[in-house]
Motif scaffolding. Structure first.
Motif, PDB file in Angstrom:
ATOM      1  N   GLY A 107      45.067  49.740  39.958  1.00 20.04           N
ATOM      2  CA  GLY A 107      44.582  48.395  40.690  1.00 20.04           C
ATOM      3  C   GLY A 107      43.592  47.953  41.030  1.00 20.04           C
ATOM      4  N   GLU A 108      42.547  48.572  40.622  1.00 20.53           N
ATOM      5  CA  GLU A 108      41.014  48.202  40.871  1.00 20.53           C
ATOM      6  C   GLU A 108      40.761  47.105  39.776  1.00 20.53           C
ATOM      7  OE1 GLU A 108      36.545  49.700  40.661  1.00 20.53           O
ATOM      8  OE2 GLU A 108      38.326  51.126  40.527  1.00 20.53           O
ATOM      9  N   PRO A 109      40.486  45.919  40.219  1.00 25.14           N
ATOM     10  CA  PRO A 109      40.160  44.809  39.212  1.00 25.14           C
ATOM     11  C   PRO A 109      38.684  45.048  38.666  1.00 25.14           C
ATOM     12  CG  PRO A 109      39.526  44.054  41.554  1.00 25.14           C
ATOM     13  CD  PRO A 109      40.394  45.368  41.641  1.00 25.14           C
ATOM     14  N   VAL A 110      38.819  44.247  37.412  1.00 18.74           N
ATOM     15  CA  VAL A 110      37.166  44.354  36.922  1.00 18.74           C
ATOM     16  C   VAL A 110      36.279  43.459  37.759  1.00 18.74           C
ATOM     17  CG1 VAL A 110      37.664  44.679  34.447  1.00 18.74           C
ATOM     18  CG2 VAL A 110      37.856  42.372  35.486  1.00 18.74           C
ATOM     19  N   LEU A 111      35.043  43.762  38.000  1.00 20.33           N
ATOM     20  CA  LEU A 111      34.163  43.089  38.919  1.00 20.33           C
ATOM     21  C   LEU A 111      33.682  41.794  38.043  1.00 20.33           C
ATOM     22  CD1 LEU A 111      32.422  43.498  41.250  1.00 20.33           C
ATOM     23  CD2 LEU A 111      30.443  44.008  39.918  1.00 20.33           C
TER      24      LEU A 111
END
Length: 305
Positions: A244-248
């Motif tokens: 669930g970590e989004p791209v910066l």
């Protein structure tokens, strides 16, 4: 407004001309108060290039079996004596633009999805020149020659895993990150004929790479269904890892080569490289890294007339 830069409070009365005429005791309709003013210079891509930032260009080529036997004229890897195949067309179109921003013109070139000599084990990040200690080729022409020379020595295999090559380039980009200077920005060009197999690992690799001075260009070769590949290009939404970590930031650009089959090489290069200047600027701005002043570094790039 500049007065507020020194810490002074600046005020402006808001005056309504109609009220001023009608009302004798009218002073104002309010006051705008500026407590602080800060001027931030937004640097351009050219500022970073003129400040000595080099584009480190890396190529990764798909050598999976779905490309077809290179000895067969129907293969996407077939070397025609007079007509370059789609892999070569895409490589040259993009590479010739990128090489103008790299002073040493030495480009690492890797392959994935093939069994390689001498023991013919499957590899997803082998040097196309088979020199793992120094995978760099001299100029785009050197990459072309290494690609053509390696084809007869490989056994095309699979699957189509691109996470290892993204992680390999990201490792170099992470070393650059520690310098806290805008000296090297990495561009990875991936040429592939099919939908990737390791989508979860690739998403994770892209999310991690979005924190680094790095952009990824993927060119789809052939007539496969590339609809799943569009997910990696953040234009339709925010790419996330499985956790669930989004791209910066959006660092991936995907285009199918077939859309440019009858266009000029410049049209393909313009399409895939259009977002790179903003990606370079966005990265260094997010880190608070300014371009060097040209006079502060020894020039490594010859400027011709």
């Amino acid at each position: 407004m500049r007065g507020a830069i020194d810490g002074r409070q600046v005020q402006w009365p808001c005056l309504n001309p109609k009220y001023k005429v009608k009302k004798k005791n009218y002073k104002n309709s309010g006051i705008v108060i500026l407590n602080q003013c800060k001027i931030i210079k937004m640097h351009s891509f050219l500022d970073y290039i003129m400040g000595g930032c080099q584009i480190q260009f890396t190529v990764a080529v798909d050598f999976t079996a779905s490309n077809g036997d290179p000895r067969n004229s129907c293969s996407l890897h077939y070397i025609h004596p007079y007509q370059p195949n789609e892999y070569l067309k895409a490589l040259v179109a993009v590479g010739e633009i990128c090489q103008d921003y790299d002073s040493d013109k030495m480009f690492p070139a890797f392959g994935f999805g093939a069994q390689i000599p001498p023991d013919y084990k499957i590899s997803h990040d082998f040097a196309v020149n088979f020199n793992e200690e120094n995978p760099e080729c001299a100029g785009i022409q050197g990459v072309v020659e290494a690609y053509q020379a390696c084809l007869p020595k490989l056994q095309l295999y699979g699957p189509t895993n691109i996470a290892p090559i993204i992680q390999k380039v990201a490792k170099s980009a992470s070393q650059e990150l520690h310098t806290k200077e805008a000296m090297q920005y990495f561009i990875l060009l991936i040429l592939t004929d099919g939908v990737i197999t390791d989508m979860a690992d690739t998403r994770e690799a892209i999310v991690q790479a979005s924190h680094l001075p790095m952009s990824i260009i993927i060119v789809g070769i052939g007539n496969a269904d590339f609809s799943d590949m569009q997910m990696l290009d953040g234009d339709d939404g925010i790419l996330r890892s499985l956790k669930g970590e989004p791209v910066l930031r959006d660092i991936v650009q995907f285009v199918p080569f077939r859309n440019f089959k009858h266009a000029s090489p410049a049209a393909l290069a313009k399409s895939v490289l259009a977002e790179v200047p903003n990606q370079v600027v966005d990265f260094y701005n997010s880190k608070g890294i300014r371009p060097k002043v040209p006079a502060h570094f020894p020039s490594s790039r010859p400027f011709g007339p």
